[in-house]
Motif scaffolding. Structure first.
Motif, PDB file in Angstrom:
ATOM      1  N   VAL A 114     -22.324  24.735   1.148  1.00 59.95           N
ATOM      2  CA  VAL A 114     -23.427  25.139   2.114  1.00 59.95           C
ATOM      3  C   VAL A 114     -23.057  26.162   3.231  1.00 59.95           C
ATOM      4  O   VAL A 114     -23.622  27.137   3.410  1.00 59.95           O
ATOM      5  N   ASP A 115     -22.270  25.608   4.109  1.00 56.82           N
ATOM      6  CA  ASP A 115     -21.656  26.330   5.070  1.00 56.82           C
ATOM      7  C   ASP A 115     -20.970  27.617   4.784  1.00 56.82           C
ATOM      8  O   ASP A 115     -21.281  28.463   5.555  1.00 56.82           O
ATOM      9  N   SER A 116     -20.176  27.304   3.697  1.00 55.75           N
ATOM     10  CA  SER A 116     -19.661  28.938   3.413  1.00 55.75           C
ATOM     11  C   SER A 116     -20.492  29.880   2.946  1.00 55.75           C
ATOM     12  O   SER A 116     -20.428  30.738   3.170  1.00 55.75           O
ATOM     13  N   TYR A 117     -21.464  29.370   2.112  1.00 55.10           N
ATOM     14  CA  TYR A 117     -22.255  30.325   1.434  1.00 55.10           C
ATOM     15  C   TYR A 117     -23.385  30.822   2.483  1.00 55.10           C
ATOM     16  O   TYR A 117     -23.565  32.130   2.514  1.00 55.10           O
ATOM     17  N   THR A 118     -23.724  29.958   3.456  1.00 53.54           N
ATOM     18  CA  THR A 118     -24.535  30.525   4.512  1.00 53.54           C
ATOM     19  C   THR A 118     -23.906  31.417   5.343  1.00 53.54           C
ATOM     20  O   THR A 118     -24.551  32.304   5.665  1.00 53.54           O
TER      21      THR A 118
END
Length: 159
Positions: A114-118
């Protein structure tokens, strides 16, 4: 304007009418001429504004495809973000559960995903915003340069 008032008063005085009629006539003439001058000034300003808006619409037409492109990219990015959180994340979570990955590991992995994609989506959004702002700046610059030419051409026609 005061010179005009003096000229009207002199002309009316020299007409031979009595003073009350002369004063009333002078006031009416002054008002009519003042309204006429104000109306012509307003017409000139409206003409400049109309030409400016007309040129601005032409610029929007000229950049229509770029505007559509930027709008489309922004829409795609919003859809991608929504799809990730509503579908992809659920699928990944289900796959991790089915694969019997430890909850702690799965949780950590999902958090990093989620962090990477965000961050990736935020970076894409920033690039899109920068492109959009550059395009708006270009349109404004062209509008300003055309505004100056509209004002100059209108002033020449007034002279």
């Amino acid at each position: 304007m005061q010179d005009l008032q003096k000229m009207i008063q002199e002309a009316v005085k020299n007409s031979g009418a009595d003073e009350s009629i002369s004063t009333e006539l002078a006031n009416k003439l002054e008002k009519e001429l003042s309204d006429f001058v104000t109306l012509n000034s307003l017409k000139a300003k409206l003409s400049v504004l109309f030409e400016y808006e007309k040129n601005y619409l032409e610029l929007v037409k000229e950049f229509k495809e770029e505007i559509k492109f930027a709008s489309g990219i922004q829409e795609d990015l919003r859809k991608e973000r929504a799809k990730f959180f509503s579908e992809t994340l659920k699928e990944v979570s289900s796959t991790l559960t089915e694969s019997q990955v430890e909850n702690k590991v799965a949780s950590q992995w999902l958090k990093e995903l989620v962090d990477s994609y965000t961050k990736s989506l935020d970076l894409s959004g920033g690039l899109i915003e920068e492109h959009t702002l550059d395009m708006i700046g270009t349109i404004r610059d062209k509008a300003k340069s055309q505004k100056n030419s509209v004002e100059i051409s209108n002033q020449k026609s007034d002279a």
